[in-house]
Structure formats: C-alpha cells, structure tokens
Write a protein that holds these residues in place. Structure first.
Motif: not given
Length: 373
Positions: A17-42
């Motif tokens: 679950s560690r990767t999921q927890h990190v993904a959640e934290q990135l989301g709360t900090r406003g970082l864009t990374f979702h693989h379905d988002t064309a303009a994702a920064e990370y």
C-alpha cells in the motif's frame, strides 16, 4: 518520474500500500501525476512486490503510470505469457476477468497451489520458495500430521519472514451479497484470495472442533485462514465463527472398491454451496469411512469440469502428487490444487525435492494450459 519502493530497504519488509499512500500525499500537495492526465507534471512508478494483473490495476486506479516488475518475470516459466497476464492494457484486464465472472464457465486456469500437512518451519520455507500460495497446518485430532500450537506458530513465523511481513494478512471482509448468487459471490472472493496470496498465507485445518478452540488457535498462532474439513456445515464457514475467512471442504464420496463417485455429485455440490465461505475445496472421501479427507486417493476429475463449467472455481485435493498434478492442471484446469501426502517422505515430513517438483510442474502446466484461452 517519482519512484516509490514498496520494500523498506532498511528492514526489507514489504508494504504493497506504500505506493498508494505516496500517491495520495502527492494529490493533497497539488502535484499532477495521474496517468490519464495529458498535462501531468510527474509520473509515479511503483517498485517491488508486483506479480499479477490485480497488482497493476490496483496502482492504475491510484493514477500510477509505471510499474517496475522483475523477480516475478524472472521466476516465470514463460516470461512472455507472464507479461501478457499482467494486463497492462485495461481492456485486457476486463477480458481476463470476463473468464471468471460467475456468469459463465470458469476458464481462467490454476492460480492457487496449497501444500498441506506442514509441521516444520523448514518444510514451510521450501514450500514458499517453490512458489506455493497456501501453507496448511493441520489441527484435526485424528490426523497423523497434527501440529501443536508451538509447531503451528513456528510455521507461521517462517512464512511471515519469507513474505516480509510481521502481522496476519487481513483478507477483505465480504460485503453484503447484494443479490449475488452463491457462485458469483465465490468468484468474487476467489479474486480476493488470489490477490492476498501473492505472498504465502497459512491455513489452519480443523475438523469437527469447537469454534472457541479454532478462534484460540487463530489468535495464538497467527493463522491467516481456516479450513473446515468436518461436518460443520456450509453456513458457519465464515470469519464470524472462526475469526478469519474460511475455506470449506466438500467431500467427494467414492466407493472403496470401484473408486467411483456417487451419481449426480456435481449437481449436489452446486446445490450445497452458499455465499458464506471464502472458497470451496473438493477432496476425496471413502464411502463408509467416518472421517473425510486425507485419503491420498483421487476422485473423478470430470466432477471438477462440471462444477467449473457452471462457473464455480474450486481447489482440488486427494491423491495429487508430482507425477499427476500437471495432468490435473492441463486437463481440468482447476482454480487451485492441494497436496499433502503426495510430497512426503513420511507423515508430517516433506520431501523437499518432491515439493519443488510438484509446485514448479504445476506452474509450468498452468502456463501451457492457458495458451489459447
């Protein structure tokens, strides 16, 4: 690219679950990374512990765009087939799950291998290293392979150490049936067990023993699952009574002289199952004997085909050994197989070479059997 290792490199404990927890934290900090988002920064990459399509989809749902998978491909009998089985395209996952949806025949092949009758941590470790998903310890009073609380605890500790965990694996609690048929419910829980058994689990086998005793052993020994092998019935095969989810054994009664099962056995099985157990295991019972299971005798595998053609995935036991396990896997393609006496040097002590041959032979046969499906 942000890489997240599910393995703690200081303790070597794995936490999927560690990767999921990190993904959640990135989301709360406003970082864009979702693989379905064309303009994702990370892009987030999950590392360590993944081996199935369910693992890949788990991270896909959290927006993770990459997975680094090594060991499971190196261990695979056919790496190209293993890569296809990861279902990197969501459409492939939907297709794979359509083969196990409770609405048609079960055709997904052998996924679960259980080595039962384990009494020592050394034998448990060999079974784990060979690739077994479930390690069985027997508490049934009349079994030649009965373990003490201390023996079972040592087996649990060995399995946990191998799986890089220090607590019981929690199997998700079954949701309300929601109108599902028993078969559809058991298909759903089969998916859950496959996901949880990526790292080996310990199953305590009980026969006509009190629920107080079962719960005591579950708590004191740290068992992940219980298997009921007696006359307890189908509806009590659940965590409410046993403390953890339950595999329910259904005996296939065969004639001691002819080896034939009673007529209409598959229809009786399908009629008897309920949504209560986590999974169903079919084992041989000799007609006229007082206790079922542990016979070392096979039953008519056509029954397995008939049951699975109705959509019910099952584990089979009874008379399996390194010589006939590949045949069982390729001809009837059961969801799971279970071995005990077939890989022993004496009751309760495993022949390590036989264990390894059994598991690896079954895995290789499953790969071959899956081709064309």
């Amino acid at each position: 690219v942000i890489g997240v290792n599910n393995r703690n490199l200081h303790t070597f404990q794995m936490d999927m679950s560690r990767t999921q927890h990190v993904a959640e934290q990135l989301g709360t900090r406003g970082l864009t990374f979702h693989h379905d988002t064309a303009a994702a920064e990370y892009t987030v990459c999950a590392l360590s512990g993944m081996s199935t399509a369910l693992d890949v989809d788990r991270y896909r749902q959290s927006g993770v765009g990459m997975c680094l998978i090594g060991e499971s491909l190196m261990r695979a009998a056919d790496p190209s087939v293993a890569i296809q089985g990861l279902c990197l395209d969501p459409a492939d996952l939907a297709k794979q799950q359509s083969n196990m949806n409770g609405g048609g025949a079960y055709t997904a092949g052998t996924k679960i291998i259980k080595v039962c009758g384990i009494t020592t941590p050394e034998d448990a470790l060999v079974a784990c290293q060979s690739g077994a998903n479930l390690i069985g310890t027997i508490f049934a009073e009349k079994s030649k392979r009965k373990v003490t609380k201390e023996q079972a605890t040592s087996v649990v500790q060995a399995v946990r150490t191998f799986g890089e965990r220090n607590v019981r694996t929690e199997i998700p609690q079954k949701a309300e049936n929601g109108g599902k048929s028993p078969i559809a419910s058991l298909v759903s829980t089969a998916h859950m067990l496959e996901d949880c058994a990526r790292r080996p689990l310990v199953v305590g086998v009980f026969q006509n023993q009190s629920f107080d005793f079962i719960q005591e052993m579950v708590k004191d020994c740290g068992l992940d699952l219980v298997q009921l092998h007696g006359k307890e019935g189908m509806t009590v095969a659940k965590a409410k009574h046993c403390g953890v989810p339950v595999i329910r054994v259904v005996d296939i009664e065969v004639d001691a002289k002819t080896g034939k099962a009673i007529e209409g056995a598959s229809a009786q099985i399908l009629k008897s199952v309920t949504s209560d157990p986590l999974a169903i295991l079919l084992d041989t019972s000799i007609k006229g004997s007082k206790e079922g299971g542990g016979t070392g005798v096979t039953f008519d595998w056509n029954i397995v085909q008939e049951v699975q053609n109705a959509g019910l995935p099952v584990i089979i036991a009874g008379g399996l050994k390194p010589e006939n396990a590949p045949d069982a896997v390729t001809t009837v393609r059961p969801w799971g197989i279970d071995v005990s006496s077939g890989v022993e040097q004496s009751p309760g002590l495993k022949d390590h070479s036989k264990v390894e041959t059994f598991v690896k032979g079954a895995r290789a046969a499953a790969v071959e059997a899956s081709k064309g499906f």
